[in-house]
Design a protein around this motif. Structure first.
Motif, PDB file in Angstrom:
ATOM      1  N   VAL A   1       0.872  -1.170   0.000  1.00 55.69           N
ATOM      2  CA  VAL A   1       0.000   0.000   0.000  1.00 55.69           C
ATOM      3  C   VAL A   1       0.917   1.231   0.000  1.00 55.69           C
ATOM      4  CG1 VAL A   1      -1.859   1.211   1.191  1.00 55.69           C
ATOM      5  CG2 VAL A   1      -1.748  -1.301   1.273  1.00 55.69           C
ATOM      6  N   VAL A   2       1.190   1.748  -1.200  1.00 56.95           N
ATOM      7  CA  VAL A   2       2.089   2.896  -1.345  1.00 56.95           C
ATOM      8  C   VAL A   2       1.368   4.167  -0.910  1.00 56.95           C
ATOM      9  CG1 VAL A   2       3.536   4.211  -2.948  1.00 56.95           C
ATOM     10  CG2 VAL A   2       3.296   1.734  -3.231  1.00 56.95           C
ATOM     11  N   GLU A   3       0.167   4.378  -1.406  1.00 54.90           N
ATOM     12  CA  GLU A   3      -0.694   5.503  -1.029  1.00 54.90           C
ATOM     13  C   GLU A   3      -2.120   4.953  -1.019  1.00 54.90           C
ATOM     14  OE1 GLU A   3      -1.893   9.327   0.002  1.00 54.90           O
ATOM     15  OE2 GLU A   3       0.190   8.754  -0.294  1.00 54.90           O
ATOM     16  N   GLU A   4      -2.667   4.723   0.189  1.00 52.06           N
ATOM     17  CA  GLU A   4      -3.968   4.065   0.323  1.00 52.06           C
ATOM     18  C   GLU A   4      -5.034   4.728  -0.538  1.00 52.06           C
ATOM     19  OE1 GLU A   4      -7.145   3.245   3.849  1.00 52.06           O
ATOM     20  OE2 GLU A   4      -5.040   2.849   4.298  1.00 52.06           O
ATOM     21  N   GLY A   5      -5.755   3.901  -1.281  1.00 52.58           N
ATOM     22  CA  GLY A   5      -6.823   4.383  -2.145  1.00 52.58           C
ATOM     23  C   GLY A   5      -6.340   4.969  -3.461  1.00 52.58           C
ATOM     24  N   PHE A   6      -5.024   4.952  -3.689  1.00 48.32           N
ATOM     25  CA  PHE A   6      -4.495   5.600  -4.885  1.00 48.32           C
ATOM     26  C   PHE A   6      -3.421   4.783  -5.600  1.00 48.32           C
ATOM     27  CE2 PHE A   6      -1.448   8.689  -6.780  1.00 48.32           C
ATOM     28  CZ  PHE A   6      -2.269   9.191  -7.769  1.00 48.32           C
ATOM     29  N   LYS A   7      -2.436   4.247  -4.844  1.00 45.93           N
ATOM     30  CA  LYS A   7      -1.309   3.577  -5.494  1.00 45.93           C
ATOM     31  C   LYS A   7      -0.866   2.353  -4.691  1.00 45.93           C
ATOM     32  CE  LYS A   7       3.147   4.660  -7.625  1.00 45.93           C
ATOM     33  NZ  LYS A   7       4.067   5.751  -7.937  1.00 45.93           N
ATOM     34  N   TYR A   8      -0.671   1.240  -5.435  1.00 45.48           N
ATOM     35  CA  TYR A   8      -0.299  -0.046  -4.840  1.00 45.48           C
ATOM     36  C   TYR A   8       0.820  -0.676  -5.660  1.00 45.48           C
ATOM     37  CZ  TYR A   8      -4.778   0.689  -2.592  1.00 45.48           C
ATOM     38  OH  TYR A   8      -5.806   1.234  -1.869  1.00 45.48           O
ATOM     39  N   GLY A   9       1.554  -1.563  -5.032  1.00 46.32           N
ATOM     40  CA  GLY A   9       2.585  -2.317  -5.732  1.00 46.32           C
ATOM     41  C   GLY A   9       2.316  -3.807  -5.584  1.00 46.32           C
ATOM     42  N   ILE A  10       2.510  -4.563  -6.651  1.00 50.19           N
ATOM     43  CA  ILE A  10       2.322  -6.016  -6.625  1.00 50.19           C
ATOM     44  C   ILE A  10       3.689  -6.657  -6.833  1.00 50.19           C
ATOM     45  CG2 ILE A  10       1.277  -8.000  -7.794  1.00 50.19           C
ATOM     46  CD1 ILE A  10      -1.066  -6.150  -8.543  1.00 50.19           C
ATOM     47  N   ARG A  11       4.009  -7.626  -5.953  1.00 49.25           N
ATOM     48  CA  ARG A  11       5.297  -8.308  -6.065  1.00 49.25           C
ATOM     49  C   ARG A  11       5.180  -9.727  -5.508  1.00 49.25           C
ATOM     50  NH1 ARG A  11       8.022  -7.779  -0.972  1.00 49.25           N
ATOM     51  NH2 ARG A  11       6.815  -6.391   0.370  1.00 49.25           N
ATOM     52  N   GLU A  12       6.167 -10.531  -5.872  1.00 47.62           N
ATOM     53  CA  GLU A  12       6.238 -11.894  -5.372  1.00 47.62           C
ATOM     54  C   GLU A  12       6.805 -11.894  -3.956  1.00 47.62           C
ATOM     55  OE1 GLU A  12       7.840 -14.987  -7.944  1.00 47.62           O
ATOM     56  OE2 GLU A  12       7.797 -13.541  -9.605  1.00 47.62           O
ATOM     57  N   PRO A  13       6.353 -12.821  -3.100  1.00 45.05           N
ATOM     58  CA  PRO A  13       6.958 -12.932  -1.767  1.00 45.05           C
ATOM     59  C   PRO A  13       8.457 -13.172  -1.885  1.00 45.05           C
ATOM     60  CG  PRO A  13       4.937 -14.199  -1.873  1.00 45.05           C
ATOM     61  CD  PRO A  13       5.241 -13.750  -3.276  1.00 45.05           C
ATOM     62  N   GLY A  14       9.207 -12.539  -0.994  1.00 47.58           N
ATOM     63  CA  GLY A  14      10.656 -12.674  -1.012  1.00 47.58           C
ATOM     64  C   GLY A  14      11.365 -11.620  -1.837  1.00 47.58           C
ATOM     65  N   SER A  15      10.630 -10.903  -2.661  1.00 49.67           N
ATOM     66  CA  SER A  15      11.249  -9.854  -3.473  1.00 49.67           C
ATOM     67  C   SER A  15      11.022  -8.501  -2.792  1.00 49.67           C
ATOM     68  CB  SER A  15      10.680  -9.842  -4.887  1.00 49.67           C
ATOM     69  OG  SER A  15       9.315  -9.466  -4.864  1.00 49.67           O
ATOM     70  N   ARG A  16      11.804  -7.518  -3.193  1.00 56.38           N
ATOM     71  CA  ARG A  16      11.666  -6.156  -2.707  1.00 56.38           C
ATOM     72  C   ARG A  16      11.360  -5.254  -3.888  1.00 56.38           C
ATOM     73  NH1 ARG A  16      16.235  -3.713  -0.646  1.00 56.38           N
ATOM     74  NH2 ARG A  16      14.932  -2.320   0.562  1.00 56.38           N
ATOM     75  N   ALA A  17      10.774  -4.103  -3.598  1.00 55.77           N
ATOM     76  CA  ALA A  17      10.486  -3.139  -4.652  1.00 55.77           C
ATOM     77  C   ALA A  17      10.676  -1.727  -4.093  1.00 55.77           C
ATOM     78  CB  ALA A  17       9.065  -3.307  -5.163  1.00 55.77           C
ATOM     79  N   VAL A  18      10.923  -0.796  -4.993  1.00 59.02           N
ATOM     80  CA  VAL A  18      11.014   0.616  -4.644  1.00 59.02           C
ATOM     81  C   VAL A  18      10.049   1.357  -5.562  1.00 59.02           C
ATOM     82  CG1 VAL A  18      12.516   2.633  -4.499  1.00 59.02           C
ATOM     83  CG2 VAL A  18      13.401   0.373  -3.902  1.00 59.02           C
ATOM     84  N   TYR A  19       9.245   2.230  -4.974  1.00 57.04           N
ATOM     85  CA  TYR A  19       8.201   2.939  -5.717  1.00 57.04           C
ATOM     86  C   TYR A  19       8.431   4.449  -5.665  1.00 57.04           C
ATOM     87  CZ  TYR A  19       5.999  -1.534  -4.621  1.00 57.04           C
ATOM     88  OH  TYR A  19       5.743  -2.869  -4.473  1.00 57.04           O
ATOM     89  N   GLU A  20       7.988   5.144  -6.705  1.00 58.27           N
ATOM     90  CA  GLU A  20       7.960   6.597  -6.661  1.00 58.27           C
ATOM     91  C   GLU A  20       6.816   6.996  -5.736  1.00 58.27           C
ATOM     92  OE1 GLU A  20       7.939   8.896 -10.240  1.00 58.27           O
ATOM     93  OE2 GLU A  20       9.300   7.498 -11.219  1.00 58.27           O
ATOM     94  N   ALA A  21       7.087   7.917  -4.837  1.00 52.96           N
ATOM     95  CA  ALA A  21       6.076   8.365  -3.875  1.00 52.96           C
ATOM     96  C   ALA A  21       5.169   9.385  -4.558  1.00 52.96           C
ATOM     97  CB  ALA A  21       6.739   8.958  -2.649  1.00 52.96           C
TER      98      ALA A  21
END
Length: 145
Positions: free
Chosen positions: A107-127
């Motif tokens: 939940v990057v920004e609730e109600g607006f932006k989300y990220g989907i990834r596999e368990p065990g992986s990491r991600a970086v998102y633009e805020a």
């Protein structure tokens, strides 16, 4: 400079990759315990493998929780899924996941932006912050034209 948010610092929901009916299309089932973080019947931004898409968060036909049936290139295609390529299907085909297994939703920004990834992986998102109500209404009108 664009601010970045790591998946390590976001709220993360464990959802399930499910098969849509008798088809081999993947969808994501979000548990009822976490549905408050996902507004039903809203278009949201979804990031998968460093690319931003659009998706509609839906209510399931039966039961509680939320569903993401597809992820698309534009808001218009997310509203009219038969007109565009479902990027969730592509992501699922390229992943190491099977139906019934978990997927993580950040939940990057609730109600607006989300990220989907596999368990065990990491991600970086633009805020990216959600626009205020009046700007969001203008953007919807432009997207619909």
């Amino acid at each position: 400079m664009t601010q970045r948010v790591s998946s390590d610092t976001t709220e993360t929901v464990r959802a399930t990759l499910a098969q849509a009916g008798a088809t081999n299309r993947a969808n994501i089932e979000i548990p009822a315990d976490d549905e408050d973080s996902f507004p039903a019947d809203e278009l949201v931004r979804v990031v998968m493998d460093d690319t931003e898409y659009r998706a509609r968060i839906e209510r399931p036909l039966t039961g509680d929780g939320r569903l993401i049936r597809g992820v698309y290139d534009t808001p218009r295609l997310a509203r009219n899924p038969g007109e565009g390529e479902n990027r969730l299907s592509e992501w699922f085909a390229d992943s190491n996941r099977s139906f019934g297994q978990s997927v993580l939703i950040d939940v990057v920004e609730e109600g607006f932006k989300y990220g989907i990834r596999e368990p065990g992986s990491r991600a970086v998102y633009e805020a990216t912050e959600a626009p205020n109500g009046s700007l969001a209404d203008i953007a919807r009108q432009v997207d619909d034209e």
